[in-house]
Scaffold this motif. Structure first.
Motif, mmCIF file in Angstrom:
data_model
loop_
_atom_site.group_PDB
_atom_site.id
_atom_site.type_symbol
_atom_site.label_atom_id
_atom_site.label_comp_id
_atom_site.label_asym_id
_atom_site.label_seq_id
_atom_site.Cartn_x
_atom_site.Cartn_y
_atom_site.Cartn_z
ATOM 1 N N PHE A 1 147.941 86.455 36.292
ATOM 2 C CA PHE A 1 147.662 86.348 34.861
ATOM 3 C C PHE A 1 148.385 87.467 34.120
ATOM 4 N N ASP A 2 148.306 87.422 32.827
ATOM 5 C CA ASP A 2 148.920 88.453 31.988
ATOM 6 C C ASP A 2 147.933 89.602 31.817
ATOM 7 N N SER A 3 148.305 90.779 32.289
ATOM 8 C CA SER A 3 147.443 91.946 32.109
ATOM 9 C C SER A 3 147.451 92.433 30.666
ATOM 10 N N GLY A 4 148.487 92.020 29.908
ATOM 11 C CA GLY A 4 148.599 92.444 28.520
ATOM 12 C C GLY A 4 149.066 93.868 28.350
ATOM 13 N N ASP A 5 149.493 94.491 29.440
ATOM 14 C CA ASP A 5 149.940 95.881 29.384
ATOM 15 C C ASP A 5 151.449 95.919 29.137
ATOM 16 N N PRO A 6 151.882 96.216 27.908
ATOM 17 C CA PRO A 6 153.315 96.180 27.601
ATOM 18 C C PRO A 6 154.112 97.302 28.248
ATOM 19 N N SER A 7 153.420 98.301 28.803
ATOM 20 C CA SER A 7 154.142 99.403 29.452
ATOM 21 C C SER A 7 154.719 98.972 30.785
ATOM 22 N N PHE A 8 154.215 97.849 31.316
ATOM 23 C CA PHE A 8 154.734 97.316 32.571
ATOM 24 C C PHE A 8 155.722 96.205 32.250
ATOM 25 N N PHE A 9 156.957 96.415 32.627
ATOM 26 C CA PHE A 9 157.944 95.348 32.414
ATOM 27 C C PHE A 9 158.975 95.383 33.523
ATOM 28 N N GLU A 10 158.920 94.389 34.377
ATOM 29 C CA GLU A 10 159.922 94.176 35.413
ATOM 30 C C GLU A 10 160.519 92.797 35.171
ATOM 31 N N PHE B 1 150.325 69.582 46.726
ATOM 32 C CA PHE B 1 149.230 68.833 46.121
ATOM 33 C C PHE B 1 149.481 68.486 44.655
ATOM 34 N N GLY B 2 150.615 68.924 44.115
ATOM 35 C CA GLY B 2 150.940 68.611 42.729
ATOM 36 C C GLY B 2 149.981 69.234 41.735
ATOM 37 N N LEU B 3 149.532 70.461 41.995
ATOM 38 C CA LEU B 3 148.566 71.109 41.114
ATOM 39 C C LEU B 3 149.250 71.641 39.851
ATOM 40 N N GLU B 4 148.629 71.403 38.729
ATOM 41 C CA GLU B 4 149.139 71.937 37.463
ATOM 42 C C GLU B 4 148.809 73.421 37.368
ATOM 43 N N VAL B 5 149.723 74.203 36.814
ATOM 44 C CA VAL B 5 149.511 75.639 36.649
ATOM 45 C C VAL B 5 149.682 75.997 35.175
ATOM 46 N N LYS B 6 148.745 76.796 34.675
ATOM 47 C CA LYS B 6 148.830 77.278 33.304
ATOM 48 C C LYS B 6 148.930 78.805 33.317
ATOM 49 N N HIS B 7 149.875 79.318 32.582
ATOM 50 C CA HIS B 7 150.033 80.758 32.451
ATOM 51 C C HIS B 7 149.867 81.159 30.993
ATOM 52 N N ASP B 8 148.907 82.029 30.753
ATOM 53 C CA ASP B 8 148.696 82.562 29.414
ATOM 54 C C ASP B 8 149.540 83.809 29.222
ATOM 55 N N ILE B 9 150.053 83.965 28.036
ATOM 56 C CA ILE B 9 150.806 85.160 27.657
ATOM 57 C C ILE B 9 150.222 85.682 26.360
ATOM 58 N N TYR B 10 149.931 86.959 26.326
ATOM 59 C CA TYR B 10 149.267 87.572 25.177
ATOM 60 C C TYR B 10 150.029 87.289 23.880
ATOM 61 N N ASN B 11 149.308 86.742 22.909
ATOM 62 C CA ASN B 11 149.858 86.456 21.582
ATOM 63 C C ASN B 11 150.962 85.404 21.598
ATOM 64 N N GLN B 12 151.016 84.593 22.660
ATOM 65 C CA GLN B 12 151.990 83.512 22.731
ATOM 66 C C GLN B 12 151.292 82.253 23.227
ATOM 67 N N PRO B 13 151.872 81.094 22.999
ATOM 68 C CA PRO B 13 151.260 79.857 23.495
ATOM 69 C C PRO B 13 151.209 79.829 25.014
ATOM 70 N N THR B 14 150.209 79.180 25.561
ATOM 71 C CA THR B 14 150.103 78.975 27.004
ATOM 72 C C THR B 14 151.279 78.138 27.490
ATOM 73 N N ILE B 15 151.851 78.533 28.612
ATOM 74 C CA ILE B 15 152.929 77.747 29.194
ATOM 75 C C ILE B 15 152.370 76.982 30.393
ATOM 76 N N VAL B 16 152.873 75.775 30.611
ATOM 77 C CA VAL B 16 152.299 74.881 31.610
ATOM 78 C C VAL B 16 153.384 74.404 32.566
ATOM 79 N N LEU B 17 153.066 74.440 33.853
ATOM 80 C CA LEU B 17 153.916 73.837 34.875
ATOM 81 C C LEU B 17 153.246 72.527 35.264
ATOM 82 N N ALA B 18 153.736 71.436 34.701
ATOM 83 C CA ALA B 18 153.127 70.128 34.922
ATOM 84 C C ALA B 18 153.421 69.633 36.339
ATOM 85 N N LYS B 19 152.747 68.567 36.720
ATOM 86 C CA LYS B 19 152.858 68.045 38.076
ATOM 87 C C LYS B 19 154.293 67.739 38.491
ATOM 88 N N ASN B 20 155.054 67.157 37.610
ATOM 89 C CA ASN B 20 156.405 66.729 37.966
ATOM 90 C C ASN B 20 157.480 67.608 37.320
#
Length: 492
Positions: free
Chosen positions: A64-73, A451-470
């Motif tokens: 997940f997004d820790s929201g810590d902007p001091s960490f950037f790799e 298994f074709g699982l959907e993945v959602k990644h939240d990013i602080y102050n940005q829209p959620t990004i989604v990795l859909a099944k296909n």
């Protein structure tokens, strides 16, 4: 190495101090690899020396997004966004691609040497190891850089180049084999390798010993959907699993430094195949913004994810005030290349195959064969090792408990094969155990793909990004240096 091909002369570029004595720059001048000892030395390097764990884990729903902007790799951010890494350095996608093909080159050279010696009986164990190592590296490549296996489309789906012999020219051009071809080659290498592998090593857990070979074979066959073969291969472990799974309780009494060292140690019965990978992964828990976070850890490893609604039997440590959390598993060994300048490389002991995964693969196969009573017994056994304050009198695995805890959600688990509703609940329960047991180790990504699982990644102050099944991004993009050398890219 930044080319797909690995020529005999280029093998010198890999750090093989012991092999330098018999590998030279030109084929005409090199010492012949003509003894068991030299072949065995070569096979030490038939295992990927890079690591996939950081990028595989970061792409999964464990992060997940820790929201810590001091960490950037940059790599961490690109992995979280399911993008190709721009860098080609340690722990990058391209680095692991190269590490796998380097390993394959060594396996193929060993196989060639064995064949040239007439394949005598005393070299069959080395042949078995070389075949299993070649299959393992190709399997990991096709797992990451191709779409998931589906027999209905495998003849036309893009696989990866399956390299079967040492290269004789500097810039060999390769075509991608189809998924059907790759899986046929994999099965051939695995089945022949299983015939020959033995345990006669001074340090067997750094080689494809008999149990490691069987465990890897079950990883392949659960992807292929051959449940009967998985069950057959795991019979010996199932007959007597006592003391062979990870003893998490014993870790709780250890100090931190001992615990991270012991997890990947050869003394642990569960560890079947171990490698010392060049990696900075141990540092990632202190440096990366996208990690398992304190705010979201309950979704992954909280008591509600346990079948018995109890805590899991391991300690979760925190960094920077619970912003990021981790299970201590990795211990970095720093090797100086220039002590005066303080320059060197980090190495991390990583478990590539274990009895825990082997056992879970068996449980999954039992479920798919509708052998639910046996699956219940096996699931209860592994949960007894993973559950804090486990009580065998009350913590009993039943069909009713699993179906209630893991109800069917329409279109959630969608492998290429059909599942009954009961199987869906069981598979979901097994996947959750696997998710917890192998947290930080990248194994969750394998389940997400097959298994074709959907993945959602939240990013602080940005829209959620989604990795859909296909979503096409489930197959990593071919590294730039490989596509520039003619390897067909994945569609986007």
């Amino acid at each position: 190495m930044r080319k797909l091909k690995i020529t005999l002369s280029l093998l010198l570029l890999i750090s093989i101090s012991s092999c330098d004595e018999f590998l030279s720059e030109t084929p005409d001048n090199r010492t012949q690899i003509d003894t068991p000892e030299k072949i065995a030395e070569l096979l030490v390097n038939a295992y990927p020396k890079g690591s996939y764990m950081e990028f595989a884990e970061t792409m999964s729903d464990n992060v997940f997004d820790s929201g810590d902007p001091s960490f950037f790799e940059p790599n961490n951010t690109q992995n979280y966004n399911w993008e190709m890494n721009e860098a080609v350095d340690t722990d990058s996608q391209a680095n692991y691609w190269d590490a796998c093909y380097n390993a394959i080159a060594h396996a193929n050279k060993a196989l060639q040497a064995i064949e040239e010696l007439g394949t005598p009986t005393n070299l069959l164990p080395l042949k078995g190891e070389a075949l299993m190592a070649r299959a393992y590296a190709h399997f990991m490549l096709v797992t990451f850089w191709s779409e998931r296996y589906n027999p209905a489309t495998a003849k036309t789906d893009l696989g990866i180049p399956y390299v079967l012999k040492p290269e004789e020219v500097l810039l060999e051009k390769y075509k991608r084999n189809s998924m059907a071809e790759v899986f046929a080659y994999l099965e051939s290498d695995i089945e022949e390798g299983l015939l020959y592998v033995r345990n006669d090593y001074s340090q067997p857990k750094f080689h494809f010993n008999e149990n490691a070979a069987k465990a890897f074979a079950t990883r392949f066959y659960i992807v292929k959907g051959d449940w009967e073969r998985v069950i057959q291969l795991s019979e010996e472990l199932a007959a007597n699993p006592d003391g062979k799974l990870r003893d998490y309780t014993s870790y709780l009494a250890l100090d931190f430094n001992t615990r991270v060292r012991v997890y990947g140690d050869a003394t642990q019965e569960t560890n079947l195949l171990i490698t010392s990978a060049q990696s900075w992964y141990e540092r990632s828990f202190y440096q990366n913004r996208f990690q398992l976070t304190g705010a979201r850890q309950d979704e992954v490893v909280g008591f509600s994810t346990n079948l018995f609604n109890k805590d899991w039997n391991f300690q979760i440590l925190s960094y920077n005030g619970q912003i990021t959390v981790f299970v201590p598993k990795f211990d970095e060994y720093f090797k100086y290349t220039n002590p005066n300048a303080g320059i060197g490389n980090g190495y991390v002991s990583q478990v590539l195959l274990s009895n825990n995964e082997f056992y879970l693969n068996r449980i999954e196969a039992l479920v798919m064969e509708n052998r639910f009573a046996e699956a219940n017994t096996a699931m209860q056994y592994i949960l007894s090792t993973l559950t804090d304050s486990f009580d065998p009198a009350t913590d009993v695995v039943t069909e009713e408990l699993i179906i209630d805890k893991y109800p069917v959600i329409e279109n959630e688990y969608t492998p290429f094969y059909e599942l009954t509703d009961k199987q869906k609940s069981y598979i979901k329960a097994i996947a959750q155990i696997r998710r917890v047991d192998f947290i930080h180790e990248g194994i969750r990504w394998f389940d997400i793909k097959r298994f074709g699982l959907e993945v959602k990644h939240d990013i602080y102050n940005q829209p959620t990004i989604v990795l859909a099944k296909n979503d096409k991004r489930r197959a990593l993009q071919i590294p730039l240096h490989a596509s520039s050398n003619g390897i067909e890219k994945n569609p986007r």
